[in-house]
Design a protein around this motif. Sequence first.
Motif, PDB file in Angstrom:
ATOM      1  N   VAL A  68      54.872  96.119  35.378  1.00 42.47           N
ATOM      2  CA  VAL A  68      54.590  94.764  37.184  1.00 42.47           C
ATOM      3  C   VAL A  68      53.655  94.934  38.330  1.00 42.47           C
ATOM      4  N   TYR A  69      53.146  94.589  38.390  1.00 39.68           N
ATOM      5  CA  TYR A  69      52.015  94.801  39.861  1.00 39.68           C
ATOM      6  C   TYR A  69      52.259  94.103  41.086  1.00 39.68           C
ATOM      7  N   LYS A  70      51.544  94.392  42.166  1.00 42.82           N
ATOM      8  CA  LYS A  70      52.181  93.991  43.498  1.00 42.82           C
ATOM      9  C   LYS A  70      50.468  93.570  44.177  1.00 42.82           C
ATOM     10  N   LEU A  71      49.988  92.560  44.835  1.00 44.28           N
ATOM     11  CA  LEU A  71      48.865  92.842  45.292  1.00 44.28           C
ATOM     12  C   LEU A  71      48.861  92.487  46.272  1.00 44.28           C
ATOM     13  N   VAL A  72      48.013  92.794  47.327  1.00 47.59           N
ATOM     14  CA  VAL A  72      48.145  92.895  48.980  1.00 47.59           C
ATOM     15  C   VAL A  72      46.872  92.853  49.212  1.00 47.59           C
ATOM     16  N   LEU A  73      47.542  92.330  51.050  1.00 50.41           N
ATOM     17  CA  LEU A  73      45.930  91.535  51.704  1.00 50.41           C
ATOM     18  C   LEU A  73      46.475  91.872  52.595  1.00 50.41           C
ATOM     19  N   GLY A  74      45.225  92.736  53.442  1.00 51.53           N
ATOM     20  CA  GLY A  74      44.930  92.973  54.786  1.00 51.53           C
ATOM     21  C   GLY A  74      43.583  93.727  55.180  1.00 51.53           C
ATOM     22  N   ASN A  75      43.815  94.621  55.769  1.00 50.82           N
ATOM     23  CA  ASN A  75      44.490  94.091  57.574  1.00 50.82           C
ATOM     24  C   ASN A  75      44.351  94.523  58.270  1.00 50.82           C
ATOM     25  N   GLN A  76      42.899  94.005  58.831  1.00 50.32           N
ATOM     26  CA  GLN A  76      42.173  94.588  60.268  1.00 50.32           C
ATOM     27  C   GLN A  76      41.341  93.246  60.841  1.00 50.32           C
ATOM     28  N   VAL A  77      41.755  92.433  61.897  1.00 53.58           N
ATOM     29  CA  VAL A  77      40.451  91.387  62.067  1.00 53.58           C
ATOM     30  C   VAL A  77      39.668  91.894  63.720  1.00 53.58           C
ATOM     31  N   TRP A  78      37.989  92.005  63.790  1.00 54.61           N
ATOM     32  CA  TRP A  78      37.696  93.244  64.426  1.00 54.61           C
ATOM     33  C   TRP A  78      36.157  91.906  64.676  1.00 54.61           C
ATOM     34  N   GLU A  79      35.253  92.018  65.774  1.00 54.14           N
ATOM     35  CA  GLU A  79      34.141  91.121  65.868  1.00 54.14           C
ATOM     36  C   GLU A  79      33.202  91.544  65.436  1.00 54.14           C
ATOM     37  N   ASP A  80      32.562  91.077  64.655  1.00 51.95           N
ATOM     38  CA  ASP A  80      31.462  91.248  63.728  1.00 51.95           C
ATOM     39  C   ASP A  80      30.038  90.989  64.516  1.00 51.95           C
ATOM     40  N   LEU A  81      29.425  91.924  64.951  1.00 51.53           N
ATOM     41  CA  LEU A  81      28.565  92.113  66.322  1.00 51.53           C
ATOM     42  C   LEU A  81      27.225  91.843  65.968  1.00 51.53           C
ATOM     43  N   ASP A  82      27.455  92.103  64.792  1.00 48.81           N
ATOM     44  CA  ASP A  82      25.321  92.496  63.715  1.00 48.81           C
ATOM     45  C   ASP A  82      25.969  91.443  63.059  1.00 48.81           C
ATOM     46  N   LEU A  83      26.418  90.747  62.403  1.00 52.34           N
ATOM     47  CA  LEU A  83      26.723  90.433  61.364  1.00 52.34           C
ATOM     48  C   LEU A  83      26.753  90.545  59.680  1.00 52.34           C
ATOM     49  N   ASP A  84      27.566  92.015  59.760  1.00 56.98           N
ATOM     50  CA  ASP A  84      26.849  92.198  58.073  1.00 56.98           C
ATOM     51  C   ASP A  84      28.530  92.296  57.312  1.00 56.98           C
ATOM     52  N   GLY A  85      29.507  92.054  57.871  1.00 59.31           N
ATOM     53  CA  GLY A  85      30.657  92.192  56.906  1.00 59.31           C
ATOM     54  C   GLY A  85      31.131  93.551  57.147  1.00 59.31           C
ATOM     55  N   MET A  86      30.686  94.840  57.810  1.00 60.16           N
ATOM     56  CA  MET A  86      31.190  95.821  58.289  1.00 60.16           C
ATOM     57  C   MET A  86      32.056  96.155  59.025  1.00 60.16           C
ATOM     58  N   LYS A  87      32.766  96.635  59.194  1.00 64.54           N
ATOM     59  CA  LYS A  87      33.333  97.192  60.573  1.00 64.54           C
ATOM     60  C   LYS A  87      32.639  98.334  61.428  1.00 64.54           C
ATOM     61  N   ASP A  88      31.832  98.526  62.418  1.00 60.80           N
ATOM     62  CA  ASP A  88      30.949  99.881  62.413  1.00 60.80           C
ATOM     63  C   ASP A  88      31.768 100.283  64.054  1.00 60.80           C
ATOM     64  N   ALA A  89      31.976 101.616  63.667  1.00 59.15           N
ATOM     65  CA  ALA A  89      32.766 101.733  65.451  1.00 59.15           C
ATOM     66  C   ALA A  89      32.245 101.852  66.362  1.00 59.15           C
ATOM     67  N   SER A  90      31.611 100.674  67.079  1.00 59.40           N
ATOM     68  CA  SER A  90      31.415 100.245  67.903  1.00 59.40           C
ATOM     69  C   SER A  90      31.906  98.960  68.470  1.00 59.40           C
ATOM     70  N   GLU A  91      32.071  98.308  66.508  1.00 55.10           N
ATOM     71  CA  GLU A  91      32.674  97.011  67.437  1.00 55.10           C
ATOM     72  C   GLU A  91      34.152  97.223  67.397  1.00 55.10           C
ATOM     73  N   PRO A  92      34.214  95.762  68.599  1.00 53.83           N
ATOM     74  CA  PRO A  92      35.410  95.679  69.224  1.00 53.83           C
ATOM     75  C   PRO A  92      36.918  95.002  67.860  1.00 53.83           C
ATOM     76  N   ALA A  93      38.213  95.319  67.785  1.00 48.13           N
ATOM     77  CA  ALA A  93      39.138  95.104  67.742  1.00 48.13           C
ATOM     78  C   ALA A  93      39.738  94.557  67.773  1.00 48.13           C
TER      79      ALA A  93
END
Length: 212
Positions: A143-168
């Motif tokens: 058997v296996y388990k798939l999971v989705l998660g787990n954070q929402v942040w404001e992507d200020l530079d619209l690059d799809g990556m969370k930068d250290a300066s971008e707020p949760a």
Amino acid sequence: MPTTMASWTVAKQGVAGVAVELYADTNSDGVYTPGVDTVVSNTTTIAGGWYTFTGLLPADYVVVLPGTNFVAGGVLEGYRSSSDINTSANANNNIDSDDNGIEDASGVTVNYVASNIISLNGGDEPNTTTETGDSNWSVDFGVYKLVLGNQVWEDLDLDGMKDASEPAVSGVVVNLVEPGSGNVISTTTTDANGLYPEFPSHDQSLTVDSMT
């Protein structure tokens, strides 16, 4: 008399406490037929994921993991059957540690996982262990388990990556949604760090509903 024993494998580790049922293939169709096939015995996996049915007569059998294993609070909650299509359908191949489970499900609800028939014949089993008697230890389930998660942040530079300066972003309502029907399966809200618990997932998607 033949004896069959097999291991239950998940993430390469055996799971204890899994309910396992053995049925005779009453209608000789080669697969598990609920309400038709006759229950022979039942057991629970022990440490290491092992289960065993002993003292069996030569016949065609199917091994079943009932849906109670997969319900909320069940030992396999959130898990689905593996899908090794090359070997799963053939429980008679005597290959150890391949997945022999075929899942029957309604949407995200697992009704049961069952092997196809394994034919036990006196003097013809592989005896792959030091267990005395005629035995087959190759009817296995993965058997296996798939999971989705787990954070929402404001992507200020619209690059799809969370930068250290971008707020949760806290207070976001996140839904796990079944495609097609649009049914909401589960819902939660992000915390002060924008985090939300991981959802167990199988063919579902996430939606962001609202912010508070």
